[in-house]
Scaffold this motif. Structure first.
Motif, PDB file in Angstrom:
ATOM      1  N   SER A 180      -1.197   4.591  -0.690  1.00 27.92           N
ATOM      2  CA  SER A 180      -2.469   4.090  -0.818  1.00 27.92           C
ATOM      3  C   SER A 180      -3.467   3.397  -0.015  1.00 27.92           C
ATOM      4  O   SER A 180      -4.658   2.091  -0.594  1.00 27.92           O
ATOM      5  CB  SER A 180      -2.106   3.748  -2.077  1.00 27.92           C
ATOM      6  OG  SER A 180      -0.959   1.866  -1.635  1.00 27.92           O
ATOM      7  N   SER A 218       0.591  -0.881  -0.192  1.00 26.44           N
ATOM      8  CA  SER A 218       0.174   0.207   0.392  1.00 26.44           C
ATOM      9  C   SER A 218       0.182   1.074   0.218  1.00 26.44           C
ATOM     10  O   SER A 218       0.410   2.315   0.102  1.00 26.44           O
ATOM     11  CB  SER A 218      -0.831   0.229   1.014  1.00 26.44           C
ATOM     12  OG  SER A 218      -0.104   0.812   3.019  1.00 26.44           O
ATOM     13  N   LYS A 259      -2.143   1.949  -7.766  1.00 26.57           N
ATOM     14  CA  LYS A 259      -2.712   1.275  -6.313  1.00 26.57           C
ATOM     15  C   LYS A 259      -2.953   2.346  -5.678  1.00 26.57           C
ATOM     16  O   LYS A 259      -2.346   3.244  -4.654  1.00 26.57           O
ATOM     17  CB  LYS A 259      -1.272   0.570  -6.088  1.00 26.57           C
ATOM     18  CG  LYS A 259      -0.489  -0.168  -6.365  1.00 26.57           C
ATOM     19  CD  LYS A 259       1.176  -0.999  -5.912  1.00 26.57           C
ATOM     20  CE  LYS A 259       0.515  -1.759  -6.421  1.00 26.57           C
ATOM     21  NZ  LYS A 259       2.542  -2.678  -6.476  1.00 26.57           N
ATOM     22  N   SER A 297      -1.793  -6.846  -7.241  1.00 21.74           N
ATOM     23  CA  SER A 297      -2.296  -6.214  -6.341  1.00 21.74           C
ATOM     24  C   SER A 297      -3.470  -6.218  -6.135  1.00 21.74           C
ATOM     25  O   SER A 297      -4.279  -6.819  -5.156  1.00 21.74           O
ATOM     26  CB  SER A 297      -2.254  -4.851  -5.922  1.00 21.74           C
ATOM     27  OG  SER A 297      -2.613  -4.803  -4.598  1.00 21.74           O
ATOM     28  N   GLU A 298      -4.439  -6.259  -7.104  1.00 27.75           N
ATOM     29  CA  GLU A 298      -6.550  -6.519  -7.340  1.00 27.75           C
ATOM     30  C   GLU A 298      -6.367  -7.897  -7.382  1.00 27.75           C
ATOM     31  O   GLU A 298      -7.316  -8.034  -6.084  1.00 27.75           O
ATOM     32  CB  GLU A 298      -7.124  -5.700  -8.528  1.00 27.75           C
ATOM     33  CG  GLU A 298      -6.764  -4.058  -8.073  1.00 27.75           C
ATOM     34  CD  GLU A 298      -7.385  -3.726  -7.421  1.00 27.75           C
ATOM     35  OE1 GLU A 298      -8.827  -4.202  -6.924  1.00 27.75           O
ATOM     36  OE2 GLU A 298      -6.628  -2.621  -6.674  1.00 27.75           O
ATOM     37  N   ASN A 308      -0.152  -3.534  -9.919  1.00 26.89           N
ATOM     38  CA  ASN A 308      -1.447  -2.653  -9.745  1.00 26.89           C
ATOM     39  C   ASN A 308      -2.328  -4.233 -10.519  1.00 26.89           C
ATOM     40  O   ASN A 308      -3.561  -4.589  -9.312  1.00 26.89           O
ATOM     41  CB  ASN A 308      -2.407  -2.247 -10.976  1.00 26.89           C
ATOM     42  CG  ASN A 308      -3.109  -1.101 -10.184  1.00 26.89           C
ATOM     43  OD1 ASN A 308      -3.267  -0.306  -8.988  1.00 26.89           O
ATOM     44  ND2 ASN A 308      -4.393  -0.992 -10.486  1.00 26.89           N
TER      45      ASN A 308
END
Length: 415
Positions: free
Chosen positions: A219, A12, A51, A383-384, A380
């Motif tokens: 983030s 984050s 992010k 991360s998702e 990204n």
């Protein structure tokens, strides 16, 4: 190889909150601000949201554009890659110290001769700190080449409308006639940064008033750090987490949820929050003015109009407003190799996490995910994916000690 300069908070990017006290002396040029050329009073530009961070194109000394993080959490502009400035002679520049959460004291250099341009708005002498080397490695953690961070000088020059739902910012002169949208909330400007007063409900019925740094460069949703001079009370349900790294080692702490978070008339339930180790962070940052940090995962639920001059903002809920707060369900940090930016490396792994249970290790190289080459994903995207759905299976193709193997990880809702 995992670099000692890998600054993260569980991907984050709990962004290295810069302590600017030493920068203010002799650095903030009175009367210097961004201005439009000619009769131009307003402009709209697109940004990349990676992010939850806002990445905008910035021209530096009439060269560029370079990717900068637009960050309410920094005062002077921070240049993390000095190669973008010609004929930079560090021996002739004043050396200062930077410190902050996730950052031991490191050297930076003051430059009085830097211009910056965002869209058609330009500032000729922007207060700037230049790092001799890229300690942050934001590029490696975001998967996009980042050259620095810019904040106060831009926000203080305009009324800034951040439309997260459109990946667009609109900025106009402070004396322009503006149609504000949503609900008005006071902000406090202190040491070149914005703060907001909010109420937080802890599980068990304890409601507390807090003052939080509004930080578009962090983030996460929340980080609760201090209450009445002591550590912020921990929720009963929590997990140990590696909240970041400094030059001297890890920042330890916990991740949990607060029962409710009240921002103006808006209330959010079960908000994921970090709880950094108080003894560690209280030695690195000044907590006298704040209880914690309000990050972009919360802010992106609104379109935000910021007016630093008159010290208020307007919030209007957008299409992200009702999205639930999810925490990483895999328990590991990944980053792109600092030198090559093509090798995806496993960093810190949380104790007892799905990644640890599956046998992943720091320094492993990931070359494929779910039988697709790693080149088909952005950081990204991954991360998702890692916070998408409990019980989802993710198959990693790895390289360790020059041997290729597969690891299967089942995502787990840990908090």
């Amino acid at each position: 190889m995992l670099t000692k300069y890998a600054f993260v908070i569980q991907l984050s990017i709990h962004k290295i909150t810069i302590c600017v006290g030493l920068l203010l002396i002799g650095l903030h040029s009175v009367g210097q601000e961004f201005t439009f050329s000619g009769k131009k009073q307003k402009q709209s530009i697109q940004f990349k949201c990676v992010k939850n961070l806002i990445i905008i194109p910035v021209y530096v000394n009439e060269r560029g554009p370079y990717n900068f993080v637009l960050d309410t959490g920094v005062g002077p502009m921070i240049i993390t890659d000095p190669s973008i400035i010609d004929t930079l002679n560090f021996s002739l520049m004043r050396k200062i110290k930077l410190s902050g959460l996730g950052l031991e004291v490191v050297d930076a250099y003051v430059s009085q001769n830097v211009s910056a341009q965002i869209g058609r708005a330009k500032i000729n002498y922007i207060p700037t700190a230049v790092l001799k080397e890229d300690l942050f490695n934001l590029s490696g953690h975001l998967g996009v080449k980042i050259y620095g961070l810019i904040g106060y000088s831009f926000f203080n020059s305009f009324i800034v409308d951040i439309r997260y739902s459109e990946s667009r910012i609109i900025f106009c002169d402070v004396d322009s006639k503006i149609k504000y949208r949503g609900d008005k909330i006071p902000i406090i400007i202190e040491n070149l940064k914005p703060y907001v007063d909010v109420d937080v409900d802890m599980y068990g019925g304890n409601k507390v008033g807090t003052r939080l740094l509004m930080d578009t460069g962090a983030s996460h949703a929340l980080s609760m750090e201090m209450l009445k001079g002591e550590a912020f009370p921990l929720p009963e349900k929590k997990i140990k987490a590696n909240l970041g790294m400094s030059l001297s080692g890890q920042i330890k702490g916990y991740v949990g949820r607060v029962e409710a978070f009240h921002l103006g008339k808006y209330t959010f339930k079960d908000v994921v929050s970090g709880f950094p180790d108080f003894n560690s962070i209280s030695q690195k940052i000044d907590l006298s003015f704040r209880n914690g940090n309000l990050g972009a995962e919360m802010l992106r639920k609104f379109d935000v109009q910021l007016n630093y001059q008159e010290k208020f903002m307007y919030l209007k809920p957008n299409s992200y407003a009702n999205a639930p707060f999810q925490y990483d369900m895999i328990g590991m940090v990944i980053y792109l190799d600092q030198d090559k930016y093509k090798r995806l490396i496993v960093g810190e792994i949380d104790e007892g996490s799905p990644a640890e249970k599956a046998g992943l290790c720091p320094y492993d190289e990931i070359i494929g995910v779910n039988f697709k080459s790693i080149e088909t994903y952005t950081l990204n995207d991954l991360s998702e994916m890692f916070k998408s759905k409990a019980d989802r299976t993710v198959i990693f193709e790895m390289v360790r000690d020059n041997k290729v193997f597969f690891k299967v990880v089942r995502l787990e809702k840990r908090i």
